[in-house]
Design an enzyme around this catalytic site. Sequence first.
Site, mmCIF file in Angstrom:
data_model
loop_
_atom_site.group_PDB
_atom_site.id
_atom_site.type_symbol
_atom_site.label_atom_id
_atom_site.label_comp_id
_atom_site.label_asym_id
_atom_site.label_seq_id
_atom_site.Cartn_x
_atom_site.Cartn_y
_atom_site.Cartn_z
ATOM 1 N N GLY A 123 14.786 46.332 -33.530
ATOM 2 C CA GLY A 123 14.543 44.899 -33.544
ATOM 3 C C GLY A 123 15.495 44.178 -32.612
ATOM 4 O O GLY A 123 16.048 44.778 -31.682
ATOM 5 N N CYS A 124 15.708 42.906 -32.833
ATOM 6 C CA CYS A 124 16.592 42.108 -31.984
ATOM 7 C C CYS A 124 17.960 42.768 -31.878
ATOM 8 O O CYS A 124 18.598 43.070 -32.884
ATOM 9 C CB CYS A 124 16.730 40.697 -32.549
ATOM 10 S SG CYS A 124 17.897 39.658 -31.643
#
Length: 223
Positions: free
Chosen positions: A50-51
């Site tokens: 993810g981020c």
Amino acid sequence: MRRVNAFLLAFSAAIAVASPLRAERPVLAPAPAIDAPATRKLETAVFAGGCFWGVEGVFSHIKGVRLVTSGFAGGPAKLKVDYDRVSQGDTGFAEAVRVTYDPRQVSYGTLLRVFFSVIADPTTLNYQGPDRGTQYRSALFPLTPGQDKAARAYLAQLGKAGLWRDPIVTKVERFTGFQSADAYHQDFLTRNPRHPYIKRWDMPKLAAFKAMYPSLYSARPSA
């Protein structure tokens, strides 16, 4: 900072404020049955979850981790990318981090355990939290045969552990190289602890790591 980058940061902040969701649920993942042997004084591992702000933020607080760099992995080796390009979701690259660690203090298997305990949900396909797209997939990029064996064994172990209702979708992917993100993405959690996205999505991960693995937690982040 370029205007487009300022816009993307503001956009992520707006998503954090508007989203009714919360950070991924912490899960105490099992100790790995198979670990990667040390091959040098400092080892390197690459993770996508993810981020990269939060992934970097947690890994940088693990004792034995010397350096964490946010960047991109998983796409064609000859394709040069940056944050804006990867954010379009069609490059094959994922937001990722490169972790340099001392295997005398922390092993690859322990990094895997922390990753799946508090950083990434291995059951969400092409998204984590509020972020959607293949660039936010969870993936492991082994750099050695030992890491490859350990990563595959651990995903199989997680699949049998029954800790999640849905099946494991995290993949082991071939490492084609790592490209660093721009400087303003590096150490983002440390430098921006009050950013709305960080407060909503990433500080809970760091707090969960500290609570679940106090012996591994370093109050001072790595470089």
